[in-house]
Enzyme design. Sequence first.
Site: not given
Length: 334
Positions: A115-116, A118-119, A121, A166
């Site tokens: 998922p983008v 969203a934390g 990475g 990240d």
Amino acid sequence: MNVVPSLAKEAVTASAPAKVILFGEHFVVYGEPAVVIAIDKRAYATVKLRKDERIHIDSVDMRMSGSFKGAKFQAEKGGAKACVKLEPVKNAVQQVLAAANKKTGLDITINSDIPVSAGLGSSAAVATSTIMAASRLLGIELSREQIFRLAYESERLVHGTPSGIDPAIATYGGTLQFQKGKDFDSLNVEANVPLVIGNTEVERSTGELVAAVRHMRERHRYIIEPIIKTGGRIALFAVEALKKGDLESVGDLMNVNHGLLSAVGVSHEALERLVYAARKSGALGAKLTGGGGGGCMVALAEEKKLNRVTTAIVRAGGTAFQVRKTDEGVRVEP
Ligand code: PMV
């Protein structure tokens, strides 16, 4: 950097994992240790040569595409927003082209399970896999250290002062004890660490949240500094608990860490709802993960309680999925 014999392949695909920060987000920006785990969701980048000098990028899941000719961007899908989202990928390949001393256009296709915004990475996993795929296609073999450095640099060009956590986990995989500016320690965690991620789907900007914490620290230095230091101590205790497989202590420490993140102002009511739902349904611990302000939370639960925790997060309004840690960092796909 080794030069590898020119590749017969006309396309190379590489992938890199998503991550969850188990301990120490935000505090890591001020030099405290953090603990991060690579999870079994990946971004895949396929790179091909072009006949012209354009860098064409198609992010299939984000439904954004377009091409860069120098600094000029021409959108195909996604309009002006596409430029902002695709720029880090362009930066990443430009660095590889410079390292390989080549001037050629490239076609990059990104497919991702992550998922983008969203934390988890996603952008670092995309940059890292793109660097690996482009370097192999261009006939150079970069070390992991070099891949990390280039991915970090392409992130820095866009986000200012990221800690580097990240790109580090996307490159190396596994479980890392990370401290800005120091070598990372790969932790030997034998225990299974069963996790549920809950996504609030509330969009937020990590950069803005990092700036908000900085502002708070400037205004209330004597209050916020000890909180940051305690965050670092929690991460160190968590490392010992993880190595011993003492998941009960890991869960307690996650709860305390979440409290500190709330205290510095990066939680959100949607995150609180999911965190409390997870704890009430029997999770050993739950906390926000990544930048906060929305995005995702993570819960640790015994295997037999995973489904119950997952359902509770969904009932509290989140989307939820179970993840496993993965040892594999960036890799070339067959
Ligand atoms: O939200 P994410 O996945 O980009 O994580 C950010 C982690 C921070 O510690 C808040 C920032 C950083 O650069 O380490």
